[in-house]
Scaffold this active site. Sequence first.
Site, PDB file in Angstrom:
ATOM      1  N   SER A 143       0.714  -1.275   0.044  1.00  0.00           N
ATOM      2  CA  SER A 143      -0.034  -0.113  -0.096  1.00  0.00           C
ATOM      3  C   SER A 143       0.914   1.215  -0.102  1.00  0.00           C
ATOM      4  O   SER A 143       1.665   1.409  -0.882  1.00  0.00           O
ATOM      5  CB  SER A 143      -0.997  -0.033   1.109  1.00  0.00           C
ATOM      6  OG  SER A 143      -1.686   1.216   1.302  1.00  0.00           O
ATOM      7  N   ASP A 290      -2.153   6.127  -4.466  1.00  0.00           N
ATOM      8  CA  ASP A 290      -1.002   5.433  -3.705  1.00  0.00           C
ATOM      9  C   ASP A 290      -0.488   4.181  -4.781  1.00  0.00           C
ATOM     10  O   ASP A 290      -1.170   4.126  -5.757  1.00  0.00           O
ATOM     11  CB  ASP A 290      -1.583   4.945  -2.536  1.00  0.00           C
ATOM     12  CG  ASP A 290      -2.414   3.831  -2.295  1.00  0.00           C
ATOM     13  OD1 ASP A 290      -3.264   3.620  -3.261  1.00  0.00           O
ATOM     14  OD2 ASP A 290      -2.867   3.259  -1.201  1.00  0.00           O
ATOM     15  N   ASP A 292      -0.760   0.852  -4.852  1.00  0.00           N
ATOM     16  CA  ASP A 292      -1.732  -0.012  -5.525  1.00  0.00           C
ATOM     17  C   ASP A 292      -3.041   0.556  -5.793  1.00  0.00           C
ATOM     18  O   ASP A 292      -4.040  -0.235  -6.022  1.00  0.00           O
ATOM     19  CB  ASP A 292      -1.691  -1.318  -4.620  1.00  0.00           C
ATOM     20  CG  ASP A 292      -2.616  -0.735  -3.191  1.00  0.00           C
ATOM     21  OD1 ASP A 292      -2.283   0.326  -2.608  1.00  0.00           O
ATOM     22  OD2 ASP A 292      -3.222  -1.584  -2.544  1.00  0.00           O
ATOM     23  N   ASP A 294      -5.611   2.097  -4.631  1.00  0.00           N
ATOM     24  CA  ASP A 294      -6.817   1.685  -3.923  1.00  0.00           C
ATOM     25  C   ASP A 294      -7.182   2.928  -3.079  1.00  0.00           C
ATOM     26  O   ASP A 294      -8.267   3.255  -2.640  1.00  0.00           O
ATOM     27  CB  ASP A 294      -7.084   0.544  -3.076  1.00  0.00           C
ATOM     28  CG  ASP A 294      -5.777   0.509  -2.145  1.00  0.00           C
ATOM     29  OD1 ASP A 294      -5.268   1.745  -1.852  1.00  0.00           O
ATOM     30  OD2 ASP A 294      -5.968  -0.444  -1.058  1.00  0.00           O
TER      31      ASP A 294
END
Length: 547
Positions: A143, A290, A292, A294
């Site tokens: 993340s 960010d 990834d 999400d």
Amino acid sequence: MGLDSREHFLQWSEQGDTKTKAELETIKHDPQEIEERFSSDLRFGTGGLRGVLGAGTARMNRYVVRRATRGLAAYLQKSDLPRSVAVSYDSRIDSKLFAEETARTLTACGLDAWLYPRLEPTPALSWAVRRLGCGAGVMITASHNPAEYNGYKVYGPDGCQITDKAAASILAEIQSFGYFDPDLQDQKGRLRQIPEDILDGFLDQELARMSRDLHGLKVVYTPLNGAGLECVTRALQKAGVDDIAIVPQQRQPDGTFPTCPAPNPEDPEAMALGLRLCKEAQADLLLATDPDCDRVGVAAKDGERYRLISGNQMGVLLLDYLCKTRKLPERPVAFTTIVSTEMASAVADRYGVELKRTLTGFKYIGEQIGLLEQKGETERFLFGFEESYGYLSSPHVRDKDAVNACLLICEMTAHYKEQGQTLWQVWNELEHDYGVYTERLCSFAFPGADGFQRMCGIMEHLRSQAPEQIAGAAVKQVIDYKEAEKTGLPASDVLAFHLGDDSCVIIRPSGTEPKMKAYLSCKSDTKTEGIEHIARLENEVREMIKA
């Protein structure tokens, strides 16, 4: 008996690959470093694995990934779930290597593996799990953590992160394997690429709920050197945004994240280059996802400057916008978390929307959408958000979705631009209508092998000797979220202190980092009063935690 730290070190030094042996050679005379790396296993929970990259049982590396994957495969083989797993990865160091190791191990264990042919966002993985009918999904990501981290996030067949029960079952299987068990033989034909039409279907679903064309909007976007570039830009272009400026230094995937210490859209330093480009381009807004993809951070024009919008503020803006502009279904429902702003409750009440609060973590919001689906009531779902920049306005995925959020934020911005308003002007109106809500998140680091134990000790102390007052206000109620029978939520290591002046302090250990988090909130007549009140609460909490 298991091996001690030194024995683990020797085993890894003998049986590891060339890279592992070379790395361990540099610490062979450092007993403290050996203890740090080998005194425990990297903790596996509902967020899967997350840790610092490097050799050792308490680090992220191919052997830890392989062992976890064997446990996941064994869990699936003992269940009634499909024997197939979708795998994706972001731009972090070794993410592609870990994804390929995951896929290879799955096929060697006799399962089918579906691997995205290139890095793709977490929500695209959640979609693929459901669309392909897989028994699980694995996303290789840490993340928004700093560059030295990576992780292994596991999803269930519903596209949500795994439940506590599933995590415990997978962990039990993982613990039955060693790090250097004999390799299984690859089974050719079981590893397949996720086809392009799956990703196309994901983007089509992202666009399905758009209510207007976005021509004329001027956007600056940064993927923060992560996985968002392809999906976000394709989605925005399909929606009609024909003026997208990408922050050049943060455009290409790069797991070292050279422009900021942590690729976190909550961090002003990560947003600095985007803000500069916004000012140069005189854009309508800045979007930053960010690694990834999400979560999304946003800045909008406020007079002659651009200001960052917090996760709580954006959650309220989007909830209010959806309530104003959508034809609401019968018994509409929205979701947020116990640590997100109370202002959302006031907005929901005004429009007759039921607002349900879950534990911290978007998996609990995804779980609620799944429960609606089981009842045949998916159409009731309006919106879900959490204060840490996660949003979702469509039930086709079951995790926070920055692609979906970028589209919705652009739609909202275009709507208000047509009325001659910026997002900050709309926010000021909301504060006039509902009052000034001020929130602050404080994080306290607990590094080292004993960090987890120290955090547990602090939580137990606060349970046994709860403060009678905080910042001069009496503690009128303490909610212990370990007491599931009282809260109606799954048991969780969280304490909430509700004060007599209607302010609140919520404390919990992080589930993914060696940190304790304190969420502070209050309502006041003016912004100055709110900031001063939050500062008093923070000073008291620092003493309570003694970090």
